[in-house]
Design a protein around this motif. Structure first.
Motif, PDB file in Angstrom:
ATOM      1  N   ALA A  89      11.233   5.854 -11.781  1.00 11.44           N
ATOM      2  CA  ALA A  89      10.196   5.351 -10.871  1.00 11.44           C
ATOM      3  C   ALA A  89       9.473   4.154 -11.486  1.00 11.44           C
ATOM      4  O   ALA A  89       9.161   3.185 -10.787  1.00 11.44           O
ATOM      5  N   ALA A  90       9.228   4.205 -12.801  1.00 13.12           N
ATOM      6  CA  ALA A  90       8.527   3.101 -13.459  1.00 13.12           C
ATOM      7  C   ALA A  90       9.387   1.838 -13.528  1.00 13.12           C
ATOM      8  O   ALA A  90       8.869   0.730 -13.443  1.00 13.12           O
ATOM      9  N   LEU A  91      10.696   2.017 -13.653  1.00 12.84           N
ATOM     10  CA  LEU A  91      11.592   0.868 -13.794  1.00 12.84           C
ATOM     11  C   LEU A  91      12.214   0.418 -12.478  1.00 12.84           C
ATOM     12  O   LEU A  91      13.019  -0.511 -12.473  1.00 12.84           O
ATOM     13  N   ALA A  92      11.865   1.050 -11.370  1.00 12.26           N
ATOM     14  CA  ALA A  92      12.520   0.775 -10.081  1.00 12.26           C
ATOM     15  C   ALA A  92      12.439  -0.708  -9.700  1.00 12.26           C
ATOM     16  O   ALA A  92      13.449  -1.311  -9.339  1.00 12.26           O
ATOM     17  N   ALA A  93      11.275  -1.285  -9.780  1.00 12.37           N
ATOM     18  CA  ALA A  93      11.122  -2.697  -9.380  1.00 12.37           C
ATOM     19  C   ALA A  93      11.936  -3.614 -10.292  1.00 12.37           C
ATOM     20  O   ALA A  93      12.582  -4.561  -9.815  1.00 12.37           O
ATOM     21  N   GLY A  94      11.946  -3.345 -11.578  1.00 15.82           N
ATOM     22  CA  GLY A  94      12.732  -4.156 -12.503  1.00 15.82           C
ATOM     23  C   GLY A  94      14.216  -4.036 -12.258  1.00 15.82           C
ATOM     24  O   GLY A  94      14.957  -5.021 -12.328  1.00 15.82           O
ATOM     25  N   ILE A  95      14.680  -2.825 -11.963  1.00 15.98           N
ATOM     26  CA  ILE A  95      16.100  -2.617 -11.671  1.00 15.98           C
ATOM     27  C   ILE A  95      16.502  -3.382 -10.417  1.00 15.98           C
ATOM     28  O   ILE A  95      17.534  -4.042 -10.381  1.00 15.98           O
ATOM     29  N   ILE A  96      15.675  -3.320  -9.388  1.00 17.40           N
ATOM     30  CA  ILE A  96      15.969  -4.028  -8.148  1.00 17.40           C
ATOM     31  C   ILE A  96      16.002  -5.534  -8.387  1.00 17.40           C
ATOM     32  O   ILE A  96      16.872  -6.239  -7.866  1.00 17.40           O
ATOM     33  N   ASN A  97      15.078  -6.053  -9.194  1.00 22.00           N
ATOM     34  CA  ASN A  97      15.063  -7.494  -9.480  1.00 22.00           C
ATOM     35  C   ASN A  97      16.314  -7.925 -10.235  1.00 22.00           C
ATOM     36  O   ASN A  97      16.814  -9.034 -10.020  1.00 22.00           O
ATOM     37  N   VAL A  98      16.823  -7.078 -11.119  1.00 22.60           N
ATOM     38  CA  VAL A  98      18.055  -7.417 -11.844  1.00 22.60           C
ATOM     39  C   VAL A  98      19.236  -7.430 -10.900  1.00 22.60           C
ATOM     40  O   VAL A  98      20.086  -8.314 -10.970  1.00 22.60           O
ATOM     41  N   VAL A  99      19.302  -6.468  -9.989  1.00 22.28           N
ATOM     42  CA  VAL A  99      20.432  -6.375  -9.062  1.00 22.28           C
ATOM     43  C   VAL A  99      20.414  -7.546  -8.083  1.00 22.28           C
ATOM     44  O   VAL A  99      21.447  -8.137  -7.779  1.00 22.28           O
ATOM     45  N   LEU A 100      19.238  -7.886  -7.565  1.00 21.42           N
ATOM     46  CA  LEU A 100      19.160  -8.983  -6.611  1.00 21.42           C
ATOM     47  C   LEU A 100      19.093 -10.295  -7.344  1.00 21.42           C
ATOM     48  O   LEU A 100      19.286 -11.331  -6.862  1.00 21.42           O
TER      49      LEU A 100
ATOM     50  N   MET B 163       0.831  -1.198   0.000  1.00 17.79           N
ATOM     51  CA  MET B 163       0.000   0.000   0.000  1.00 17.79           C
ATOM     52  C   MET B 163       0.867   1.251   0.000  1.00 17.79           C
ATOM     53  O   MET B 163       0.627   2.199  -0.754  1.00 17.79           O
ATOM     54  N   PHE B 164       1.937   1.257   0.793  1.00 13.13           N
ATOM     55  CA  PHE B 164       2.840   2.406   0.860  1.00 13.13           C
ATOM     56  C   PHE B 164       3.533   2.634  -0.486  1.00 13.13           C
ATOM     57  O   PHE B 164       3.638   3.772  -0.954  1.00 13.13           O
ATOM     58  N   ILE B 165       3.977   1.553  -1.133  1.00 11.48           N
ATOM     59  CA  ILE B 165       4.611   1.685  -2.447  1.00 11.48           C
ATOM     60  C   ILE B 165       3.600   2.194  -3.472  1.00 11.48           C
ATOM     61  O   ILE B 165       3.935   3.008  -4.335  1.00 11.48           O
ATOM     62  N   GLY B 166       2.359   1.750  -3.384  1.00 16.54           N
ATOM     63  CA  GLY B 166       1.305   2.261  -4.261  1.00 16.54           C
ATOM     64  C   GLY B 166       1.093   3.750  -4.068  1.00 16.54           C
ATOM     65  O   GLY B 166       0.905   4.495  -5.039  1.00 16.54           O
ATOM     66  N   TRP B 167       1.115   4.203  -2.820  1.00 20.60           N
ATOM     67  CA  TRP B 167       0.990   5.641  -2.545  1.00 20.60           C
ATOM     68  C   TRP B 167       2.159   6.407  -3.154  1.00 20.60           C
ATOM     69  O   TRP B 167       1.979   7.471  -3.741  1.00 20.60           O
ATOM     70  N   LEU B 168       3.370   5.865  -3.016  1.00 22.14           N
ATOM     71  CA  LEU B 168       4.542   6.533  -3.586  1.00 22.14           C
ATOM     72  C   LEU B 168       4.437   6.622  -5.111  1.00 22.14           C
ATOM     73  O   LEU B 168       4.773   7.650  -5.705  1.00 22.14           O
ATOM     74  N   LYS B 169       3.954   5.554  -5.749  1.00 21.22           N
ATOM     75  CA  LYS B 169       3.777   5.584  -7.200  1.00 21.22           C
ATOM     76  C   LYS B 169       2.758   6.653  -7.590  1.00 21.22           C
ATOM     77  O   LYS B 169       2.941   7.367  -8.578  1.00 21.22           O
ATOM     78  N   TRP B 170       1.691   6.759  -6.826  1.00 17.03           N
ATOM     79  CA  TRP B 170       0.671   7.764  -7.119  1.00 17.03           C
ATOM     80  C   TRP B 170       1.263   9.167  -6.982  1.00 17.03           C
ATOM     81  O   TRP B 170       1.013  10.036  -7.820  1.00 17.03           O
ATOM     82  N   ILE B 171       2.075   9.388  -5.939  1.00 22.86           N
ATOM     83  CA  ILE B 171       2.716  10.692  -5.746  1.00 22.86           C
ATOM     84  C   ILE B 171       3.653  11.000  -6.914  1.00 22.86           C
ATOM     85  O   ILE B 171       3.702  12.144  -7.397  1.00 22.86           O
ATOM     86  N   VAL B 172       4.391  10.011  -7.398  1.00 15.78           N
ATOM     87  CA  VAL B 172       5.296  10.215  -8.532  1.00 15.78           C
ATOM     88  C   VAL B 172       4.502  10.596  -9.780  1.00 15.78           C
ATOM     89  O   VAL B 172       4.909  11.489 -10.532  1.00 15.78           O
ATOM     90  N   VAL B 173       3.374   9.948 -10.014  1.00 15.07           N
ATOM     91  CA  VAL B 173       2.549  10.274 -11.184  1.00 15.07           C
ATOM     92  C   VAL B 173       2.033  11.707 -11.082  1.00 15.07           C
ATOM     93  O   VAL B 173       2.079  12.468 -12.057  1.00 15.07           O
ATOM     94  N   VAL B 174       1.558  12.103  -9.913  1.00 18.74           N
ATOM     95  CA  VAL B 174       1.059  13.464  -9.732  1.00 18.74           C
ATOM     96  C   VAL B 174       2.190  14.474  -9.904  1.00 18.74           C
ATOM     97  O   VAL B 174       2.034  15.492 -10.593  1.00 18.74           O
ATOM     98  N   ALA B 175       3.346  14.201  -9.290  1.00 19.31           N
ATOM     99  CA  ALA B 175       4.481  15.118  -9.398  1.00 19.31           C
ATOM    100  C   ALA B 175       4.988  15.195 -10.844  1.00 19.31           C
ATOM    101  O   ALA B 175       5.347  16.284 -11.317  1.00 19.31           O
ATOM    102  N   GLY B 176       5.027  14.068 -11.545  1.00 17.09           N
ATOM    103  CA  GLY B 176       5.459  14.073 -12.938  1.00 17.09           C
ATOM    104  C   GLY B 176       4.511  14.848 -13.833  1.00 17.09           C
ATOM    105  O   GLY B 176       4.944  15.610 -14.707  1.00 17.09           O
TER     106      GLY B 176
END
Length: 103
Positions: free
Chosen positions: A92-103, A40-53
């Motif tokens: 912000a859109a690629l954050a999860a994919g980048i983390i999955n590649v690193v881990l 839920m917190f990550i969803g809120w952050l994504k929403w904030i990024v969309v609004v800010a963008g």
């Protein structure tokens, strides 16, 4: 002497797999009860990024529009801000994919 070699080989056995790259690699797992609030917190952050963008692109367009006449520096700053806004949205859109590649 043979016993010393055997003892050394037995002591090194767990490390052979690690050094060969065959170490166990479990998938990330959320602690019990924490997955839902974090999602839920990550969803809120994504929403904030969309609004800010969206606001950032509108502000860049406004600066370019207002700076058209006798304020060319303002128009240039607005145009220069567009790649930064798009880079932030892309990151912000690629954050999860980048983390999955690193881990």
């Amino acid at each position: 002497m043979l016993e010393a070699v055997t003892d050394t080989a037995a002591a090194m056995a767990p490390w052979v797999d690690v050094l060969a790259g065959d170490a166990p690699n479990p998938a990330p797992e959320a602690p019990p009860g924490l997955a839902e609030p974090v999602n839920m917190f990550i969803g809120w952050l994504k929403w904030i990024v969309v609004v800010a963008g969206t606001a950032g692109l509108i502000i860049c367009g406004l600066m370019m529009t207002v700076g058209r006449r006798n304020r060319s520096h303002m128009a240039a700053e607005g145009a220069a801000g567009i790649p930064w806004v798009l880079a932030g949205l892309s990151l912000a859109a690629l954050a999860a994919g980048i983390i999955n590649v690193v881990l």
